[in-house]
Design an enzyme around this catalytic site. Structure first.
Site, PDB file in Angstrom:
ATOM      1  N   HIS A  42     -22.208  16.076  37.507  1.00  0.00           N
ATOM      2  CA  HIS A  42     -21.433  15.937  38.747  1.00  0.00           C
ATOM      3  C   HIS A  42     -20.007  15.539  38.404  1.00  0.00           C
ATOM      4  O   HIS A  42     -19.764  14.839  37.411  1.00  0.00           O
ATOM      5  CB  HIS A  42     -22.076  14.947  39.723  1.00  0.00           C
ATOM      6  CG  HIS A  42     -22.140  13.521  39.243  1.00  0.00           C
ATOM      7  ND1 HIS A  42     -21.105  12.625  39.408  1.00  0.00           N
ATOM      8  CD2 HIS A  42     -23.130  12.825  38.619  1.00  0.00           C
ATOM      9  CE1 HIS A  42     -21.455  11.446  38.916  1.00  0.00           C
ATOM     10  NE2 HIS A  42     -22.672  11.542  38.416  1.00  0.00           N
ATOM     11  N   ASP A 100     -17.821  14.291  40.927  1.00  0.00           N
ATOM     12  CA  ASP A 100     -17.331  13.191  41.752  1.00  0.00           C
ATOM     13  C   ASP A 100     -17.588  11.878  41.022  1.00  0.00           C
ATOM     14  O   ASP A 100     -18.493  11.770  40.193  1.00  0.00           O
ATOM     15  CB  ASP A 100     -17.984  13.194  43.128  1.00  0.00           C
ATOM     16  CG  ASP A 100     -19.451  12.803  43.095  1.00  0.00           C
ATOM     17  OD1 ASP A 100     -20.214  13.443  42.352  1.00  0.00           O
ATOM     18  OD2 ASP A 100     -19.838  11.844  43.801  1.00  0.00           O
ATOM     19  N   ASP A 128     -19.657   9.057  33.330  1.00  0.00           N
ATOM     20  CA  ASP A 128     -20.434   9.317  34.546  1.00  0.00           C
ATOM     21  C   ASP A 128     -19.592  10.063  35.562  1.00  0.00           C
ATOM     22  O   ASP A 128     -18.938   9.449  36.390  1.00  0.00           O
ATOM     23  CB  ASP A 128     -20.907   7.967  35.103  1.00  0.00           C
ATOM     24  CG  ASP A 128     -21.758   8.095  36.343  1.00  0.00           C
ATOM     25  OD1 ASP A 128     -22.379   9.153  36.533  1.00  0.00           O
ATOM     26  OD2 ASP A 128     -21.796   7.132  37.149  1.00  0.00           O
ATOM     27  N   GLU A 142     -22.587  13.333  44.289  1.00  0.00           N
ATOM     28  CA  GLU A 142     -23.738  12.566  43.806  1.00  0.00           C
ATOM     29  C   GLU A 142     -23.547  11.078  44.039  1.00  0.00           C
ATOM     30  O   GLU A 142     -24.486  10.375  44.448  1.00  0.00           O
ATOM     31  CB  GLU A 142     -23.943  12.841  42.312  1.00  0.00           C
ATOM     32  CG  GLU A 142     -25.266  12.292  41.761  1.00  0.00           C
ATOM     33  CD  GLU A 142     -25.192  10.846  41.321  1.00  0.00           C
ATOM     34  OE1 GLU A 142     -26.269  10.218  41.170  1.00  0.00           O
ATOM     35  OE2 GLU A 142     -24.071  10.313  41.130  1.00  0.00           O
ATOM     36  N   GLU A 143     -22.343  10.568  43.797  1.00  0.00           N
ATOM     37  CA  GLU A 143     -22.121   9.134  43.911  1.00  0.00           C
ATOM     38  C   GLU A 143     -22.195   8.648  45.356  1.00  0.00           C
ATOM     39  O   GLU A 143     -22.491   7.480  45.602  1.00  0.00           O
ATOM     40  CB  GLU A 143     -20.753   8.759  43.320  1.00  0.00           C
ATOM     41  CG  GLU A 143     -20.585   9.075  41.846  1.00  0.00           C
ATOM     42  CD  GLU A 143     -21.429   8.182  40.935  1.00  0.00           C
ATOM     43  OE1 GLU A 143     -22.279   7.439  41.443  1.00  0.00           O
ATOM     44  OE2 GLU A 143     -21.230   8.260  39.703  1.00  0.00           O
ATOM     45  N   HIS A 152     -19.632   2.714  36.881  1.00  0.00           N
ATOM     46  CA  HIS A 152     -19.511   2.091  38.204  1.00  0.00           C
ATOM     47  C   HIS A 152     -18.716   0.789  38.173  1.00  0.00           C
ATOM     48  O   HIS A 152     -18.557   0.151  39.217  1.00  0.00           O
ATOM     49  CB  HIS A 152     -20.887   1.823  38.840  1.00  0.00           C
ATOM     50  CG  HIS A 152     -21.645   3.053  39.195  1.00  0.00           C
ATOM     51  ND1 HIS A 152     -22.586   3.087  40.212  1.00  0.00           N
ATOM     52  CD2 HIS A 152     -21.630   4.315  38.686  1.00  0.00           C
ATOM     53  CE1 HIS A 152     -23.111   4.296  40.304  1.00  0.00           C
ATOM     54  NE2 HIS A 152     -22.532   5.061  39.378  1.00  0.00           N
TER      55      HIS A 152
END
Length: 507
Positions: free
Chosen positions: A142, A144, A176, A209-210, A476
């Site tokens: 992903h 995003d 990520d 996705e996030e 994150h």
């Protein structure tokens, strides 16, 4: 399906060029990457890739491509592709999607398209045909990313890929999961340079996705033939720690719930009314506190704790170091750390809307709002868990305060079959890429909502989760980074997996 125009600048995969056009040119690329453990040729001489000339050839190719991969990752990280238009312009995500589409065309992918998904975001799809009769492998990543949070807390600009003194590459999405897409590209380039592509490949790169808004899942359900494959490699997980080859076998599900408490028509002077007027912020805090017991275990009325984790353990001291827990501060919950992370529900308060300390006035608050995350282990249905969470919040708000809830995202938990043939092919590939180390199997407390949708749509497909998000990556959080040694080794492993999986199917 929205088909973008063809790209006249597409170049063959092995030329060393990166996609061109509206994508930013690489920023903060720094010095060229040096392969881990010395040159790939040196590794070939030592036989550390299983003594196989073919495996050594793949390793050599990936090592030679690492400077190009770094430049491409820098271009992709430069897009502030947070899939929330309230935080960043939608054009950032659209630019990242077009960059990826251009990259796929440059690699010779067919049917490349940006897919407008029902949640208002775009995913990017492409198909690379292999030999007739060969199996099909779906590769997922992903583009995003999470918001940068406090940009002042970053040691480097969050949207510029920057070399760290520790050898890592820093930037939001570096691990990520923009790095996951670059990992897929590296693997495909290497396998094509060493005998050709042995399987057909579908690539899907998600744009939300996030956010957990489910756009790609809904799109896939409406077009089930689009992502059908024999094996699916999700490039959004990571090794248990740097240098320890790991596949992820379980994912917790996820629910995001907004909780708002209202008590008054408007704020009141705390000197005139404080002590009797019901304070919405205090009511919210009392409600949120009810979601954990005194030891920190998540306690939601009616929601069971889950079964014990049966895979590899996670020693408490290792976890304290990985999580950077301050000296003297205790961990949440009781029992084994692996149970708490991978086999039990866990609630987290992600944010609270209330006045900041600077500029606060002496007021009793009329309203307060929080965003609550609930992670849900395999074996628990997310719909039932959400129902119980809402009921708990409504029954625990004090002083008859008015409470409203809004579900803003969800995803079911996932559990893989690690006895399938694809896992044996991946075990061999990881062993070769990681100097003979055996593949480990772990859980992951995070969520990848698409996994369950793919599992339901394609029950015969084998799903594997690998990637670059090991603990030091700090995904994150501020100062996210990727270890280039992990990117190189995992790309080698994925390339070898494609060869091994095709050989299994042929045999």
């Amino acid at each position: 399906m929205q088909q973008p125009p063809s790209d006249p600048t597409a170049v063959p995969a092995a030329t060393g060029s990166s996609p061109t056009g509206s994508a930013p040119t690489g920023s903060g690329t720094g010095p060229s990457h040096e392969s881990p453990g010395g040159s790939a040729a040196g590794r070939e001489a030592s036989g550390s890739f299983g003594g196989s000339a073919a495996a050594a050839g793949v390793a050599n190719t990936v090592a030679a491509l690492m400077p190009r991969a770094k430049s491409e990752l820098a271009e992709l990280v430069a897009f502030r592709s947070v899939a929330d238009p309230e935080q960043f312009p939608r054009s950032e995500c659209e630019g990242a999607a077009e960059w990826i589409a251009r990259a796929l065309r440059a690699e010779g992918f067919q049917d490349v398209a940006t897919l407008d998904t029902p949640d208002g975001t775009q995913s990017v799809y492409g198909f690379l045909p292999g030999p007739e009769g060969a199996p099909t492998v779906l590769l997922y990543a992903h583009y995003d990313v999470q918001p940068p949070l406090d940009e002042a807390a970053w040691r480097t600009p969050p949207f510029e890929l920057t070399d760290g003194a520790d050898g890592r590459w820093y930037g939001r999405g570096a691990a990520d999961c923009k790095g996951g897409f670059i990992m897929h590209l590296l693997a495909l380039r290497a396998v094509r340079e060493n005998g050709g592509l042995p399987v057909s490949v579908k690539m899907i790169v998600e744009g939300s996705e996030e956010q957990g808004t489910g756009g790609l899942e809904e799109y896939a359900r409406s077009r089930p033939e689009l992502l059908a494959a024999d094996a699916i490699v999700i490039g959004d997980a990571g090794n248990f720690r740097c240098g320890l080859p790991t596949v992820t076998a379980t994912l917790r599900g996820m629910a995001l719930l907004r909780v708002q408490v209202d008590t008054l028509e408007g704020n009141l002077h705390s000197g005139l009314f404080g002590g009797a007027a019901p304070d919405a912020l205090a009511a919210l805090l009392r409600t949120l506190d009810s979601l954990r017991d005194a030891d920190g275990n998540t306690v939601i009325d009616g929601l069971e704790a889950g079964a014990p984790w049966e895979g590899m353990p996670y020693p408490e001291e290792d976890f304290r170091q990985d999580a950077k827990v301050l000296d003297g501060v205790g961990l949440l919950g009781s029992g084994a750390v692996a149970d708490r992370l991978w086999a039990r529900p866990a609630v987290t308060v992600l944010g609270i809307d209330c006045p900041p300390v600077v500029g606060a006035t002496p007021s009793v608050h009329a309203s307060a709002r929080a965003l609550v995350s609930l992670r849900i282990p395999p074996g628990t249905d997310v719909e039932k868990a959400v129902e119980l969470l809402v009921a708990h919040v409504e029954s625990h708000v004090p002083w008859q305060a008015r409470v409203t809830t809004e579900l803003v995202g969800k995803g079911q938990p996932f559990s893989a079959d690690t006895t399938s043939p694809a896992y044996s092919a991946m075990a061999e590939a990881l062993r070769a890429a990681y100097d003979g180390q055996e593949m480990q199997i772990s859980g992951m407390g995070g969520s990848i909502p698409l996994c369950n949708a793919l599992d339901a749509l394609y029950p015969e497909a084998e799903i594997l989760l690998i990637g670059l998000s090991e603990p030091e990556a700090q995904i994150h959080a501020v100062n996210e980074s990727v270890d280039p040694r992990e990117l190189e080794r995992m790309a080698v492993a994925e390339a070898l997996f494609l060869r091994g999986y095709a050989a299994q199917a042929a045999g």
